[in-house]
Design a protein around this motif. Structure first.
Motif, PDB file in Angstrom:
ATOM      1  N   GLY A 466       0.620   0.604  34.465  1.00 58.77           N
ATOM      2  CA  GLY A 466       1.721   1.392  34.980  1.00 58.77           C
ATOM      3  C   GLY A 466       3.056   0.694  34.819  1.00 58.77           C
ATOM      4  O   GLY A 466       3.120  -0.530  34.652  1.00 58.77           O
ATOM      5  N   ALA A 467       4.122   1.491  34.867  1.00 57.34           N
ATOM      6  CA  ALA A 467       5.478   0.945  34.767  1.00 57.34           C
ATOM      7  C   ALA A 467       6.475   2.007  35.185  1.00 57.34           C
ATOM      8  O   ALA A 467       6.187   3.209  35.147  1.00 57.34           O
ATOM      9  CB  ALA A 467       5.775   0.478  33.340  1.00 57.34           C
ATOM     10  N   TYR A 468       7.665   1.528  35.591  1.00 57.12           N
ATOM     11  CA  TYR A 468       8.802   2.403  35.861  1.00 57.12           C
ATOM     12  C   TYR A 468       9.737   2.360  34.652  1.00 57.12           C
ATOM     13  O   TYR A 468      10.069   1.275  34.152  1.00 57.12           O
ATOM     14  CB  TYR A 468       9.571   1.932  37.096  1.00 57.12           C
ATOM     15  N   PHE A 469      10.181   3.527  34.209  1.00 57.26           N
ATOM     16  CA  PHE A 469      11.068   3.640  33.057  1.00 57.26           C
ATOM     17  C   PHE A 469      12.337   4.393  33.439  1.00 57.26           C
ATOM     18  O   PHE A 469      12.322   5.264  34.308  1.00 57.26           O
ATOM     19  CB  PHE A 469      10.378   4.403  31.914  1.00 57.26           C
ATOM     20  N   PHE A 470      13.418   4.068  32.759  1.00 57.90           N
ATOM     21  CA  PHE A 470      14.674   4.809  32.841  1.00 57.90           C
ATOM     22  C   PHE A 470      14.750   5.684  31.597  1.00 57.90           C
ATOM     23  O   PHE A 470      14.679   5.192  30.470  1.00 57.90           O
ATOM     24  CB  PHE A 470      15.854   3.843  32.895  1.00 57.90           C
ATOM     25  N   MET A 471      14.839   7.003  31.791  1.00 55.49           N
ATOM     26  CA  MET A 471      14.921   7.953  30.678  1.00 55.49           C
ATOM     27  C   MET A 471      16.330   8.529  30.638  1.00 55.49           C
ATOM     28  O   MET A 471      16.651   9.467  31.363  1.00 55.49           O
ATOM     29  CB  MET A 471      13.894   9.081  30.862  1.00 55.49           C
ATOM     30  N   PRO A 472      17.219   7.952  29.816  1.00 57.45           N
ATOM     31  CA  PRO A 472      18.612   8.414  29.794  1.00 57.45           C
ATOM     32  C   PRO A 472      18.755   9.774  29.142  1.00 57.45           C
ATOM     33  O   PRO A 472      17.841  10.274  28.464  1.00 57.45           O
ATOM     34  CB  PRO A 472      19.320   7.337  28.950  1.00 57.45           C
ATOM     35  N   GLY A 473      19.935  10.353  29.306  1.00 58.14           N
ATOM     36  CA  GLY A 473      20.313  11.474  28.474  1.00 58.14           C
ATOM     37  C   GLY A 473      20.559  10.982  27.059  1.00 58.14           C
ATOM     38  O   GLY A 473      20.612   9.777  26.795  1.00 58.14           O
ATOM     39  N   LEU A 474      20.744  11.893  26.118  1.00 59.24           N
ATOM     40  CA  LEU A 474      20.906  11.477  24.727  1.00 59.24           C
ATOM     41  C   LEU A 474      22.184  10.671  24.511  1.00 59.24           C
ATOM     42  O   LEU A 474      22.187   9.729  23.700  1.00 59.24           O
ATOM     43  CB  LEU A 474      20.880  12.700  23.807  1.00 59.24           C
ATOM     44  N   ARG A 475      23.257  10.996  25.250  1.00 61.43           N
ATOM     45  CA  ARG A 475      24.454  10.178  25.140  1.00 61.43           C
ATOM     46  C   ARG A 475      24.208   8.782  25.689  1.00 61.43           C
ATOM     47  O   ARG A 475      24.697   7.789  25.152  1.00 61.43           O
ATOM     48  CB  ARG A 475      25.620  10.858  25.874  1.00 61.43           C
ATOM     49  N   GLY A 476      23.414   8.700  26.767  1.00 62.11           N
ATOM     50  CA  GLY A 476      23.069   7.409  27.319  1.00 62.11           C
ATOM     51  C   GLY A 476      22.239   6.580  26.353  1.00 62.11           C
ATOM     52  O   GLY A 476      22.431   5.353  26.228  1.00 62.11           O
ATOM     53  N   VAL A 477      21.288   7.220  25.669  1.00 61.98           N
ATOM     54  CA  VAL A 477      20.487   6.517  24.667  1.00 61.98           C
ATOM     55  C   VAL A 477      21.402   5.944  23.584  1.00 61.98           C
ATOM     56  O   VAL A 477      21.262   4.782  23.179  1.00 61.98           O
ATOM     57  CB  VAL A 477      19.450   7.463  24.031  1.00 61.98           C
ATOM     58  N   ALA A 478      22.360   6.746  23.116  1.00 60.50           N
ATOM     59  CA  ALA A 478      23.272   6.284  22.068  1.00 60.50           C
ATOM     60  C   ALA A 478      24.084   5.081  22.524  1.00 60.50           C
ATOM     61  O   ALA A 478      24.310   4.135  21.760  1.00 60.50           O
ATOM     62  CB  ALA A 478      24.199   7.430  21.653  1.00 60.50           C
ATOM     63  N   ARG A 479      24.506   5.086  23.796  1.00 60.61           N
ATOM     64  CA  ARG A 479      25.292   3.944  24.308  1.00 60.61           C
ATOM     65  C   ARG A 479      24.429   2.691  24.434  1.00 60.61           C
ATOM     66  O   ARG A 479      24.874   1.589  24.148  1.00 60.61           O
ATOM     67  CB  ARG A 479      25.923   4.313  25.643  1.00 60.61           C
ATOM     68  N   LEU A 480      23.183   2.852  24.844  1.00 61.37           N
ATOM     69  CA  LEU A 480      22.290   1.700  24.969  1.00 61.37           C
ATOM     70  C   LEU A 480      21.984   1.080  23.619  1.00 61.37           C
ATOM     71  O   LEU A 480      21.782  -0.147  23.508  1.00 61.37           O
ATOM     72  CB  LEU A 480      20.971   2.131  25.629  1.00 61.37           C
ATOM     73  N   LEU A 481      21.930   1.895  22.579  1.00 59.40           N
ATOM     74  CA  LEU A 481      21.514   1.412  21.269  1.00 59.40           C
ATOM     75  C   LEU A 481      22.692   1.143  20.333  1.00 59.40           C
ATOM     76  O   LEU A 481      22.473   0.810  19.156  1.00 59.40           O
ATOM     77  CB  LEU A 481      20.585   2.452  20.615  1.00 59.40           C
TER      78      LEU A 481
END
Length: 484
Positions: A466-481
């Protein structure tokens, strides 16, 4: 609140926030660790993540969704602290604290020390949820794994089987699954608070599902607001649960004496019929947010659990309680109830459900064994050592108040709603409490209206990871990457 129907918002939300894609019956839950950030980021940017807007307007043949653990965000170079707006439970992780493990029932065979994945070198950084048709899921999974390795990621293989094509709609014990799901106020018209919250409703504020919107308290949860990193995101809880199907049905058959009695007892333990129908005797009700007859009932007229036992699985995970256990009855009776001059403490022992609901997106895996075949030890996979279970996934915005409350205060708690010595009859770990008080009982009223109590329930479900994940919005994904 801005309407969630707005195109710019819907285009930013990962698609599984809006639907479970039951037509795509193949699934792979790919767990990755980043070994080379410089290689991983460009590849992750190239991954096509489906949005709610796409799911509304297109018939998608495959879907990919992306989420990150706290360790994964750090591996990408992101600050992960409460000061940055991240949920404290997410930062700690599911297995990061012995007290949390105790609260969740992750002890004994469920202990993280025994998990196949989720701890140490098997702690994932990234979860890719891949959905496709049965005929194409294996090739999609294989191609994605190859691309991940080439991009400096290691594939965690502990969450076997890698892909699942088990038929949807039934969990491995044989019960209809996914019947009771909350609906969310995508149009932004719901204002929590006031008299109508005295009644149970299945319609919830968007802030219970997505970050950046008012929740059932009327407030916006803390979230990573810098550059709107967290807006339209959610926290994804993933637990892999192995189910002892043969052990479950054979134990029930021994207790009941025959197959029909075993099914009747199992339905009492679950709180529903095998087909998902509410138990006979529960009165139907009109509930805001659902038009499914299997979901249109309350427990208010069964306060003592004579029809659906107090400790039954569905009563624990969603007690259908409202802000007032007596419901809404007009100003005078509302006032009497508020002041505590009517009702009993026992009937007000469960918190209002609207603050603790979850949006589930899990899927079964492993061979399908029908109940009668499992009782007799026959059928596909029976006795062959093939594991069946559930990839449990849920979305929420406050892990402590939603997932951990349901799992700790309702499912794993041996004293739920004033009971004693009873954990969830399906999910309990059966470990005794301090002072050796047992937790392996189940009490119910049989078809002849006689009270019954069973002791010695075995453990039927074991946590594999098991694990806890943060699932961003698509704009958030772009900022993280983004590079840098």
């Amino acid at each position: 609140m801005m309407s969630m129907a707005a195109n710019d918002e819907a285009a930013d939300i990962q698609a599984i926030a809006g639907r479970g894609f039951g037509s795509l019956t193949g699934a792979c839950y790919l767990l990755l660790r980043i070994q080379d950030r410089a290689l991983a980021k460009p590849w992750l940017r190239s991954v096509d993540i489906a949005s709610v807007a796409q799911a509304r307007t297109q018939r998608l043949s495959q879907v990919c969704q992306m989420a990150f653990t706290a360790a994964g965000l750090r591996a990408l170079g992101t600050e992960v602290t409460p000061g940055a707006g991240f949920d404290p439970q997410f930062i700690d992780g599911m297995a990061g604290d012995e007290r949390r493990s105790h609260q969740l029932g992750d002890e004994g065979p469920n202990s993280p020390a025994h998990w196949h994945w989720g701890v140490g070198e098997q702690e994932p950084h990234i979860l890719l949820v891949l959905l496709a048709a049965n005929t194409s899921i294996n090739s999609l999974a294989k191609d994605t794994c190859s691309a991940a390795v080439a991009a400096g990621c290691a594939v965690i293989g502990g969450n076997t089987p890698t892909t699942t094509t088990t038929p949807l709609g039934r969990e491995p014990f044989g019960f209809a699954d996914g019947v009771s799901q909350p609906e969310y106020d995508w149009s932004g018209t719901l204002t929590p608070g006031g008299a109508r919250d005295r009644d149970y409703r299945n319609l919830l504020a968007m802030g219970e599902l997505l970050l950046g919107y008012p929740n059932e308290y009327g407030f916006v949860n803390d979230y990573p607001a810098a550059d709107e990193l967290g807006r339209n995101g959610s926290y994804l809880v993933y637990r892999q649960l192995a189910q002892d199907v043969a052990g479950f049905w054979q134990w029930l058959a021994r207790q009941a004496g025959d197959d029909d009695g075993a099914i009747a007892l199992a339905e009492r333990m679950v709180g529903r019929g095998l087909d998902g129908a509410p138990l006979l005797g529960l009165q139907s009700a009109t509930i805001t947010g659902t038009d499914d007859a299997r979901n249109a009932f309350l427990f208010a007229d069964d306060a003592d659990g004579l029809v659906c036992p107090i400790g039954a699985h569905i009563r624990r995970v969603n007690p259908r309680s409202a802000d007032d256990p007596q419901g809404r009855h007009g100003f005078v009776r509302n006032l009497i109830s508020t002041l505590g001059f009517s009702g009993t403490a026992m009937h007000d022992a469960v918190a209002s459900a609207r603050f603790h609901r979850l949006s589930r997106r899990g899927r079964p895996y492993g061979p399908v064994v029908a109940p009668h075949a499992a009782m007799q030890g026959t059928g596909a996979g029976a006795g062959a050592g093939q594991e069946s279970g559930l990839h449990f996934l849920c979305l929420n915005t406050n892990i402590a108040r939603q997932f951990e409350f349901v799992q700790g205060a309702w499912v794993a708690n041996a004293k739920f709603a004033g009971l004693a010595a009873e954990q969830d009859p399906l999910l309990g770990n059966r470990l005794p409490l301090a002072g050796a008080q047992p937790t392996d009982a189940f009490s119910y009223t049989d078809s002849g209206a006689w009270p019954r109590a069973i002791g010695g329930l075995p453990q039927f479900v074991t946590v594999r990871g098991g694990a806890y994940f943060f699932m961003p919005g698509l704009r958030g994904v772009a900022r993280l990457l983004a590079d840098g």
